[in-house]
Design a protein around this motif. Structure first.
Motif, PDB file in Angstrom:
ATOM      1  N   LYS A 231       0.854  -1.184   0.000  1.00 26.05           N
ATOM      2  CA  LYS A 231       0.000   0.000   0.000  1.00 26.05           C
ATOM      3  C   LYS A 231       0.887   1.231   0.000  1.00 26.05           C
ATOM      4  N   ILE A 232       0.633   2.138  -0.913  1.00 19.70           N
ATOM      5  CA  ILE A 232       1.412   3.370  -1.018  1.00 19.70           C
ATOM      6  C   ILE A 232       0.461   4.552  -0.947  1.00 19.70           C
ATOM      7  N   TYR A 233       0.789   5.520  -0.089  1.00 21.14           N
ATOM      8  CA  TYR A 233      -0.068   6.684   0.110  1.00 21.14           C
ATOM      9  C   TYR A 233       0.750   7.959  -0.082  1.00 21.14           C
ATOM     10  N   ALA A 234       0.343   8.799  -1.009  1.00 20.43           N
ATOM     11  CA  ALA A 234       0.986  10.090  -1.247  1.00 20.43           C
ATOM     12  C   ALA A 234       0.200  11.168  -0.514  1.00 20.43           C
ATOM     13  N   HIS A 235       0.729  11.609   0.620  1.00 22.95           N
ATOM     14  CA  HIS A 235       0.052  12.593   1.457  1.00 22.95           C
ATOM     15  C   HIS A 235       0.261  13.997   0.902  1.00 22.95           C
ATOM     16  N   ASP A 236      -0.847  14.722   0.698  1.00 27.21           N
ATOM     17  CA  ASP A 236      -0.798  16.110   0.226  1.00 27.21           C
ATOM     18  C   ASP A 236      -0.084  16.256  -1.114  1.00 27.21           C
ATOM     19  N   SER A 237      -0.127  15.254  -1.948  1.00 27.60           N
ATOM     20  CA  SER A 237       0.553  15.355  -3.239  1.00 27.60           C
ATOM     21  C   SER A 237      -0.060  14.388  -4.244  1.00 27.60           C
ATOM     22  N   ASP A 238       0.353  14.520  -5.489  1.00 30.24           N
ATOM     23  CA  ASP A 238       0.030  13.531  -6.508  1.00 30.24           C
ATOM     24  C   ASP A 238       0.936  12.326  -6.319  1.00 30.24           C
ATOM     25  N   LEU A 239       0.540  11.218  -6.925  1.00 32.94           N
ATOM     26  CA  LEU A 239       1.362  10.009  -6.908  1.00 32.94           C
ATOM     27  C   LEU A 239       1.666   9.623  -8.346  1.00 32.94           C
ATOM     28  N   VAL A 240       2.942   9.451  -8.648  1.00 31.47           N
ATOM     29  CA  VAL A 240       3.380   9.044  -9.983  1.00 31.47           C
ATOM     30  C   VAL A 240       4.054   7.686  -9.863  1.00 31.47           C
ATOM     31  N   VAL A 241       3.516   6.691 -10.562  1.00 33.39           N
ATOM     32  CA  VAL A 241       4.066   5.339 -10.526  1.00 33.39           C
ATOM     33  C   VAL A 241       4.594   5.023 -11.921  1.00 33.39           C
TER      34      VAL A 241
ATOM     35  N   ASP B 197      -3.716  12.036  -2.023  1.00 34.35           N
ATOM     36  CA  ASP B 197      -4.608  13.166  -1.788  1.00 34.35           C
ATOM     37  C   ASP B 197      -4.881  13.896  -3.088  1.00 34.35           C
ATOM     38  N   GLY B 198      -3.949  13.800  -4.041  1.00 34.64           N
ATOM     39  CA  GLY B 198      -4.123  14.405  -5.347  1.00 34.64           C
ATOM     40  C   GLY B 198      -4.459  13.373  -6.403  1.00 34.64           C
ATOM     41  N   SER B 199      -3.894  13.550  -7.588  1.00 32.78           N
ATOM     42  CA  SER B 199      -4.146  12.629  -8.701  1.00 32.78           C
ATOM     43  C   SER B 199      -3.151  11.465  -8.679  1.00 32.78           C
ATOM     44  N   ILE B 200      -3.499  10.415  -9.412  1.00 35.81           N
ATOM     45  CA  ILE B 200      -2.635   9.243  -9.534  1.00 35.81           C
ATOM     46  C   ILE B 200      -2.300   9.052 -11.007  1.00 35.81           C
ATOM     47  N   HIS B 201      -1.003   8.953 -11.296  1.00 34.64           N
ATOM     48  CA  HIS B 201      -0.516   8.737 -12.651  1.00 34.64           C
ATOM     49  C   HIS B 201       0.237   7.413 -12.667  1.00 34.64           C
ATOM     50  N   VAL B 202      -0.217   6.467 -13.462  1.00 37.90           N
ATOM     51  CA  VAL B 202       0.451   5.170 -13.578  1.00 37.90           C
ATOM     52  C   VAL B 202       0.895   4.997 -15.017  1.00 37.90           C
ATOM     53  N   TYR B 203       2.212   5.093 -15.244  1.00 41.71           N
ATOM     54  CA  TYR B 203       2.756   4.962 -16.594  1.00 41.71           C
ATOM     55  C   TYR B 203       3.089   3.504 -16.885  1.00 41.71           C
TER      56      TYR B 203
ATOM     57  N   ALA C 288      -7.799   8.058  -5.594  1.00 39.66           N
ATOM     58  CA  ALA C 288      -7.303   9.425  -5.717  1.00 39.66           C
ATOM     59  C   ALA C 288      -8.209  10.385  -4.946  1.00 39.66           C
ATOM     60  N   GLY C 289      -7.646  11.529  -4.565  1.00 42.66           N
ATOM     61  CA  GLY C 289      -8.430  12.540  -3.855  1.00 42.66           C
ATOM     62  C   GLY C 289      -9.068  12.016  -2.589  1.00 42.66           C
ATOM     63  N   ILE C 290      -8.329  11.211  -1.828  1.00 44.18           N
ATOM     64  CA  ILE C 290      -8.978  10.511  -0.712  1.00 44.18           C
ATOM     65  C   ILE C 290      -9.359  11.426   0.440  1.00 44.18           C
ATOM     66  N   ARG C 291      -8.842  12.675   0.444  1.00 38.69           N
ATOM     67  CA  ARG C 291      -9.247  13.623   1.480  1.00 38.69           C
ATOM     68  C   ARG C 291     -10.241  14.646   0.932  1.00 38.69           C
TER      69      ARG C 291
ATOM     70  N   ILE D 157      -7.337  10.031 -12.220  1.00 39.33           N
ATOM     71  CA  ILE D 157      -6.534   8.810 -12.315  1.00 39.33           C
ATOM     72  C   ILE D 157      -6.152   8.619 -13.774  1.00 39.33           C
ATOM     73  N   PHE D 158      -4.854   8.435 -14.015  1.00 40.34           N
ATOM     74  CA  PHE D 158      -4.349   8.208 -15.360  1.00 40.34           C
ATOM     75  C   PHE D 158      -3.610   6.877 -15.395  1.00 40.34           C
ATOM     76  N   SER D 159      -3.743   6.145 -16.476  1.00 34.26           N
ATOM     77  CA  SER D 159      -2.986   4.910 -16.644  1.00 34.26           C
ATOM     78  C   SER D 159      -2.789   4.631 -18.128  1.00 34.26           C
ATOM     79  N   LEU D 160      -1.643   4.029 -18.456  1.00 33.80           N
ATOM     80  CA  LEU D 160      -1.381   3.643 -19.845  1.00 33.80           C
ATOM     81  C   LEU D 160      -1.995   2.291 -20.179  1.00 33.80           C
ATOM     82  N   HIS D 161      -2.478   1.590 -19.152  1.00 37.40           N
ATOM     83  CA  HIS D 161      -3.101   0.274 -19.373  1.00 37.40           C
ATOM     84  C   HIS D 161      -4.062   0.047 -18.212  1.00 37.40           C
ATOM     85  N   LEU D 162      -5.320   0.414 -18.401  1.00 36.48           N
ATOM     86  CA  LEU D 162      -6.286   0.464 -17.301  1.00 36.48           C
ATOM     87  C   LEU D 162      -7.075  -0.844 -17.202  1.00 36.48           C
TER      88      LEU D 162
END
Length: 253
Positions: free
Chosen positions: A154-164, A177-183, A192-195, A202-207
């Motif tokens: 489990k990975i949590y990006a507090h007060d920021s976007d998460l880029v994977v 807390d922000g957007s999630i980008h999965v390349y 995303a936006g859990i607060r 949410i972005f992904s190259l293969h959803l």
């Protein structure tokens, strides 16, 4: 002599189960049907911590001693959900809850997101709702993960976007807390936006996720994604028409 322990403050995302009925035996049966060991969603939760939210019930109509505590708590734990606290319900209910090992959450505590049941879990027919702290529209920086997120992580990006930059495997969970980008392929859970940030995306190259959520609005793999989205580059966001509907768009349109 060095200190043997330290006490530190922490911020953890917590799920709240908003109970809209005093028939806890029926709620327990519904939970087991949807998330029990014999259901398709038996791995939906993985020892997730939950708060029982009774704030939508009329305290004067609650008889704490007639509530089926054993059925509800057993059902939650059987589905790998760990109940730790209770909110609302009145003084008597709080006292009985303490006998079952649940602590009290003040009604005016606002530093957490209240996520109602997904539509398929709703015991009372009504649209899904969400109560949150004021949304944060500005995120600071971004948390970057450059290795695959394995099942159980489990990975949590507090007060920021998460880029994977690598795959999010089935059974993994990424939150921000922000957007999630999965390349890479997104096959686990993405929240995303859990607060309460309804502008998160949410972005992904293969959803092909097990679960996606934005600001508490959920969609599980029980509901297939559109053909032009499934397994393809796509983005997901909430509509701005006040209905908080999930919008799915291909990235290569």
């Amino acid at each position: 002599m060095p200190a043997l322990f330290e006490i530190k403050s922490t911020l953890l995302p917590l799920i709240a189960l908003q109970l809209r009925s005093s028939d806890w035996k029926a709620i327990a049966a519904e939970i087991l049907q949807k998330f029990g060991v014999n259901s398709e969603n038996s791995d939906f939760f993985d020892r997730d911590v939950v708060i029982l939210d009774l704030s939508s019930l009329d305290e004067k109509k609650i008889n704490a001693h007639q509530l089926d505590w054993d059925s509800l708590l057993h059902a939650l734990r059987s589905c790998k959900i760990i109940p730790i606290a209770i909110k609302g319900g009145g003084v008597e209910t709080q006292l009985v809850a303490a006998q079952h090992g649940l602590v009290e959450v003040p009604l005016d505590w606002s530093d957490w997101s209240t996520v109602t049941q997904p539509p398929e879990l709703s015991v009372v027919a009504s649209p899904p709702t969400i109560t949150t702290i004021p949304p944060r529209t500005t995120m600071t920086n971004a948390m970057i993960v450059d290795k695959p997120v394995r099942s159980g992580q489990k990975i949590y990006a507090h007060d920021s976007d998460l880029v994977v930059l690598a795959m999010v495997n089935s059974g993994a969970e990424v939150m921000a807390d922000g957007s999630i980008h999965v390349y890479a392929p997104l096959r686990g859970k993405a929240l995303a936006g859990i607060r309460g940030n309804t502008g998160a995306r949410i972005f992904s190259l293969h959803l092909e996720p097990e679960l996606i959520a934005i600001a508490g609005i959920y969609r599980t793999s029980e509901y297939p994604l559109p053909a032009d989205i499934q397994g393809k580059p796509a983005q997901i966001y909430l509509s701005n028409d006040g209905q908080e509907r999930m919008i799915f768009e291909p990235l290569n349109k």
